[in-house]
Design an enzyme around this catalytic site. Structure first.
Site, PDB file in Angstrom:
ATOM      1  N   TRP A 200       0.848  -1.190   0.000  1.00  0.00           N
ATOM      2  CA  TRP A 200       0.000   0.000   0.000  1.00  0.00           C
ATOM      3  C   TRP A 200       0.897   1.259   0.000  1.00  0.00           C
ATOM      4  CZ3 TRP A 200      -0.326   3.926   3.687  1.00  0.00           C
ATOM      5  CH2 TRP A 200      -1.338   4.869   3.434  1.00  0.00           C
ATOM      6  N   ASP A 367     -15.937  12.163  -2.234  1.00  0.00           N
ATOM      7  CA  ASP A 367     -15.351  10.869  -1.868  1.00  0.00           C
ATOM      8  C   ASP A 367     -16.112  10.283  -0.689  1.00  0.00           C
ATOM      9  OD1 ASP A 367     -12.999   8.928  -0.990  1.00  0.00           O
ATOM     10  OD2 ASP A 367     -12.384   9.724  -2.928  1.00  0.00           O
ATOM     11  N   ASP A 368     -15.472   9.436   0.058  1.00  0.00           N
ATOM     12  CA  ASP A 368     -16.070   8.709   1.175  1.00  0.00           C
ATOM     13  C   ASP A 368     -16.752   9.675   2.166  1.00  0.00           C
ATOM     14  OD1 ASP A 368     -16.644   6.693   2.917  1.00  0.00           O
ATOM     15  OD2 ASP A 368     -14.570   6.039   3.185  1.00  0.00           O
ATOM     16  N   ARG A 444      -9.783  -2.954   7.552  1.00  0.00           N
ATOM     17  CA  ARG A 444     -10.287  -1.582   7.617  1.00  0.00           C
ATOM     18  C   ARG A 444     -11.690  -1.570   8.222  1.00  0.00           C
ATOM     19  NH1 ARG A 444     -11.715   3.277   3.396  1.00  0.00           N
ATOM     20  NH2 ARG A 444     -10.704   4.898   4.604  1.00  0.00           N
ATOM     21  N   LYS A 477     -16.214   6.826  -8.501  1.00  0.00           N
ATOM     22  CA  LYS A 477     -14.937   6.240  -8.084  1.00  0.00           C
ATOM     23  C   LYS A 477     -15.293   4.961  -7.340  1.00  0.00           C
ATOM     24  CE  LYS A 477     -10.960   7.193  -5.058  1.00  0.00           C
ATOM     25  NZ  LYS A 477     -10.424   8.202  -4.127  1.00  0.00           N
ATOM     26  N   TRP A 478     -14.946   3.833  -7.930  1.00  0.00           N
ATOM     27  CA  TRP A 478     -15.345   2.510  -7.419  1.00  0.00           C
ATOM     28  C   TRP A 478     -14.171   1.938  -6.634  1.00  0.00           C
ATOM     29  CZ3 TRP A 478     -19.030  -1.078 -10.370  1.00  0.00           C
ATOM     30  CH2 TRP A 478     -19.087  -2.347  -9.789  1.00  0.00           C
ATOM     31  N   ASP A 479     -14.311   1.925  -5.325  1.00  0.00           N
ATOM     32  CA  ASP A 479     -13.210   1.542  -4.446  1.00  0.00           C
ATOM     33  C   ASP A 479     -13.372   0.110  -3.954  1.00  0.00           C
ATOM     34  OD1 ASP A 479     -10.898   1.906  -2.970  1.00  0.00           O
ATOM     35  OD2 ASP A 479     -11.584   3.763  -2.037  1.00  0.00           O
ATOM     36  N   ASN A 481     -11.453  -1.742  -0.600  1.00  0.00           N
ATOM     37  CA  ASN A 481     -10.394  -1.419   0.338  1.00  0.00           C
ATOM     38  C   ASN A 481      -9.853  -2.538   1.212  1.00  0.00           C
ATOM     39  OD1 ASN A 481      -9.497   1.296   0.115  1.00  0.00           O
ATOM     40  ND2 ASN A 481     -11.581   1.931   0.569  1.00  0.00           N
ATOM     41  N   CYS A 527     -10.420   1.820  -8.142  1.00  0.00           N
ATOM     42  CA  CYS A 527      -9.559   2.141  -7.008  1.00  0.00           C
ATOM     43  C   CYS A 527      -9.584   0.947  -6.074  1.00  0.00           C
ATOM     44  CB  CYS A 527     -10.111   3.386  -6.307  1.00  0.00           C
ATOM     45  SG  CYS A 527      -9.168   3.883  -4.857  1.00  0.00           S
ATOM     46  N   ASP A 549      -2.554   5.510  -3.094  1.00  0.00           N
ATOM     47  CA  ASP A 549      -2.991   6.478  -2.083  1.00  0.00           C
ATOM     48  C   ASP A 549      -1.861   7.422  -1.704  1.00  0.00           C
ATOM     49  OD1 ASP A 549      -5.613   5.833  -1.866  1.00  0.00           O
ATOM     50  OD2 ASP A 549      -5.434   4.607  -0.065  1.00  0.00           O
TER      51      ASP A 549
HETATM   52  C1  GLA Z   1      -9.277   4.450  -0.254  1.00  0.00           C
HETATM   53  C2  GLA Z   1      -8.972   5.237  -1.509  1.00  0.00           C
HETATM   54  C3  GLA Z   1      -8.857   6.710  -1.173  1.00  0.00           C
HETATM   55  C4  GLA Z   1     -10.136   7.175  -0.543  1.00  0.00           C
HETATM   56  C5  GLA Z   1     -10.457   6.329   0.676  1.00  0.00           C
HETATM   57  C6  GLA Z   1     -11.820   6.650   1.224  1.00  0.00           C
HETATM   58  O1  GLA Z   1      -8.193   4.438   0.603  1.00  0.00           O
HETATM   59  O2  GLA Z   1      -7.823   4.761  -2.133  1.00  0.00           O
HETATM   60  O3  GLA Z   1      -8.559   7.444  -2.326  1.00  0.00           O
HETATM   61  O4  GLA Z   1     -11.169   7.107  -1.479  1.00  0.00           O
HETATM   62  O5  GLA Z   1     -10.429   4.949   0.379  1.00  0.00           O
HETATM   63  O6  GLA Z   1     -12.124   5.884   2.310  1.00  0.00           O
END
Ligand code: GLA
Length: 741
Positions: A200, A367-368, A444, A477-479, A481, A527, A549
């Site tokens: 990461w 974003d989030d 997470r 933005k499709w994440d 994590n 993402c 990130d």
């Molecule tokens: C991940 C993404 C970041 C952001 C966070 C939000 O880490 O890579 O760019 O969107 O999630 O929680």
């Protein structure tokens, strides 16, 4: 571009202007590899290339022939245990427990174009004559199974796409325990493998190792292609440089567990394979069922690594990225993550957005933190409805307000995940991936939804569809994590549990496809905690991906430089963030942050409402610059000039328009120097006789001088007064514009 079959000798020859790929039906009717490399003239036979020697302690399929041992023969799609002892491309467990198979030539087809791969990302043809396909059908008559090997050759790129389809025509079930997308046996092993490893925020560190006898491999068992290894690797001769020498590139269009492996045997041949990782994988095939592997891309050039990269760049831009955004440059965006994290109100976002608009930003991405009660990362994944404490008029009202400012609107989602603290979990505690009787691991603070299940995907689709249809959304933005643990699906029988992760990825692809079918103008950026699922499979759905990130400009030089080895600039999400940087703590000039981010999609990730007027003025200029040169950057030829990962204190790269009339040359100081040697860069891709005006400065030079004598970039660090107004410092950078007169 041509595909020839010569019946008398059983020879297949795929060729275009740059490469030849030659195979033949061998004495035992299996498929042998003859040659993959620079284009060579077709020969009706190539029989003289068959090296068949008797070697002691080998095994032989033919009773009276001790020269034919599969162990010593270059093959196309080998299996284990019928005189070859290297790792197989295919292994099928049969009802009686046997793993032995023998797939021999049955028939073939040659045609223009390229078929889609069912439910999987794949390259495609644009015109009737820019790609041709060869299907070779192999059969194992004892178990009544068929293997269709697909080979597609592209007219304009030194590239072949390969995949395999296995069909069970028999009456008994089969279990595929290994099925690689490609296998290539090369006659020697004097190669270096370059692969892209990391973690990461440190994605795609370039790793180079000389091939040694034994197995060298990279891969992922994390159920996403991963930060740790990328499904792209290179084999090059030790003498190969950026601009000279042989190099092969291999990429897998897949976003889950993968294996990329090279086995060097005792006679120094190299067997290269790429495909779904056979560990933790078995696919059960009932009679009449089939299995399609992901696609692998094989590129080859004699002109060094940069030319290899340009083949991948062009191939992905023309034959992989699709849809509305294929020919369009991505809008310049502001992303709210590093600007606000979870702490925002509608008012704070709008004030950022207004200032961003005034500076020239085109797209605002929330974003989030906008859904459920998501004030931190412990809650609400799965509840894809707006948090009206923060956004009183929901996403529909907020997206309208953003559009009224004059900006496009984008939204972050993480559809594959679920928080235990969510309404979705209360309703469906059994929807997460977990093994019966065991406590699932978290990552997470979140768990993974079982995307192999249709009703799970349906629920998430309906939630996303409801936001998309009720709001004005231009970008997602499709994440994703976390890595997937405790892999098990409640609905599948025991003998299908090793299929779960592949079914999961197919489920992800299906949801992408469904959303894009319904909203074809939607721009999706993939993402995964940064670059944890940045792979060519994703580019089929999302033309751009957040590559890390880590937004620190100096660290990004290495990440972008290395990512460019296999991916086009327009696919790399790159933002200017605030200083000191939130990950590295490093303070860098705003100019340098932009000078790095230009060579990607370009955007910002900082709080515009906190910027000084002077900073806003600079950002305005940066955006004007990017808009002017975006098409050059996204469609031109990219050349790496100085590697930040080497011993250099500098990095440099350039991009040139296809006709050579315009170029940008950028160099970056990682650390400043005192009384340094003079520096010059040998440029590439210019017209030799073209006269170029270079700005800043008032120099004009011919292309051949700039390419062969070099472009002098010595600056004040050399102790020479190059330009009185410029003082160099750590993290200093400069972009030159070259215009042919
Ligand atoms: C991940 C993404 C970041 C952001 C966070 C939000 O880490 O890579 O760019 O969107 O999630 O929680």
């Amino acid at each position: 571009m041509n595909i020839r079959y010569i019946k008398q000798s059983g020879l297949f020859h795929l060729s275009n202007n740059s490469i030849s790929y030659i195979m033949k039906i061998m004495e035992n009717r299996q498929l042998g590899q003859v040659y993959f490399g620079r284009r060579i003239t077709g020969h009706p036979d190539f029989h003289h290339r068959d090296e068949r020697m008797h070697r002691t302690i080998s095994s032989y399929p033919f009773e009276n022939d001790t020269s034919f041992s599969l162990e010593h023969i270059l093959q196309e799609f080998p299996s284990y245990g019928t005189s070859d002892f290297r790792m197989p491309a295919l292994e099928i467990q049969q009802e009686n427990g046997s793993l032995i198979t023998s797939f021999v030539y049955s028939h073939h087809q040659i045609y223009h174009g390229k078929p889609d791969l069912p439910h999987l990302p794949a390259t495609y043809g644009n015109e009737t004559d820019d790609v041709m396909t060869l299907e070779i059908h192999l059969k194992d008559t004892l178990i009544q199974a068929e293997a269709i090997l697909y080979y597609s050759i592209f007219r304009d790129y030194a590239a072949i796409a390969r995949s395999v389809n296995i069909i069970n025509h028999g009456a008994k079930a089969l279990n595929l325990t290994t099925v690689m997308s490609m296998c290539l046996d090369l006659p020697d092993s004097d190669y270096e493998m370059i692969h892209f490893s990391g973690a990461w925020a440190r994605e795609r560190e370039k790793t180079l190792r000389h091939l040694e006898p034994g197995i060298q491999s990279i891969g992922s068992l994390r159920r996403h292609s991963s930060h740790q290894h990328n499904p792209f690797f290179i084999l090059k001769r030790p003498s190969t440089t950026e601009h000279n020498g042989d190099a092969f590139g291999f990429a897998l269009l897949y976003s889950g567990n993968f294996l990329a492996q090279i086995e060097v045997d005792g006679h120094h041949t190299s067997r290269i394979m790429a495909g779904i990782h056979p560990a933790q994988f078995t696919w059960h095939l009932e009679p009449s069922e089939s299995f399609q592997t992901p696609e692998a891309i094989l590129c080859m050039t004699n002109d060094g690594l940069n030319s290899l990269s340009q083949n991948f760049h062009g191939l992905y831009r023309r034959h992989l990225i699709r849809g509305y955004w294929k020919e369009r440059s991505s809008p310049i965006l502001l992303n709210s993550w590093e600007a606000a994290y979870f702490n925002f109100t509608e008012e704070s976002l709008l004030s950022m957005a207004k200032r961003a608009y005034a500076c020239g930003v085109e797209l605002f991405v929330l974003d989030d933190g906008w859904f459920g009660t998501r004030d931190n990362d412990k809650t609400s994944l799965g509840d894809w409805f707006p948090d009206i404490r923060k956004l009183p008029e929901g996403i529909s009202g907020f997206s309208e307000k953003i559009h009224n400012i004059g900006l496009l609107f984008g939204l972050w989602i993480e559809p594959e995940m679920i928080s235990k603290d969510s309404a979705l979990f209360l309703q469906h505690p059994d929807w997460l991936i977990q093994t019966p009787g065991r406590t699932p691991c978290h990552g997470r603070n979140q768990y993974v939804l079982d995307f192999s299940r249709k009703e799970v995907r349906e629920n998430i689709f309906r939630q996303i569809d409801s936001i998309l249809s009720n709001s004005n959304i231009d970008y997602l933005k499709w994440d994703m994590n976390r890595s997937i643990t405790d892999c098990f699906s409640a609905l599948l029988p025991a003998y299908r549990q090793q299929e779960v992760f592949h079914r999961y990825i197919l489920g992800v692809y299906e949801l992408y496809e469904r959303i894009l079918q319904k909203y074809p103008k939607l721009l999706i950026e993939s993402c995964s905690g940064g670059g944890g699922r940045f792979d060519p499979g994703m580019l089929y759905y999302a033309p751009q991906g957040w590559i890390s990130d880590n937004t620190d400009a100096i660290d990004r030089l290495t990440i972008q430089y290395n990512t460019s080895m296999g991916y086009p600039l327009r696919s790399m999400g790159s933002h200017v963030s605030s200083s000191p940087n939130h990950q590295a703590g490093r303070t860098t000039p705003l100019e340098t942050r932009a000078n790095v981010a230009y060579f990607g999609t370009f955007g910002y990730e900082l709080d515009f409402s906190k910027l000084s007027d002077e900073e806003c003025g600079k950002i305005k200029e940066q955006i004007l610059f990017m808009k002017k040169y975006q098409s050059l950057i996204h469609t031109g030829s990219f050349y790496r000039l100085l590697d930040p990962q080497g011993n250099n204190r500098m990095a440099a790269w350039m991009v040139v328009s296809k006709d050579g009339s315009q170029a940008l040359v950028a160099y970056y100081r990682l650390l400043n120097e005192v009384n340094a040697p003079y520096h010059s860069l040998k440029l590439h891709g210019l017209s030799e006789k073209g006269l170029y005006r270079i700005t800043p400065g008032n120099l004009t030079c011919y292309g051949d001088e700039l390419m062969y004598a070099g472009f002098i970039i010595s600056d004040n660090s050399c102790g020479r007064v190059f330009d009185n107004s410029i003082k160099t410092y750590d993290f200093y950078s400069r972009i030159f514009i070259l215009e042919r007169l």
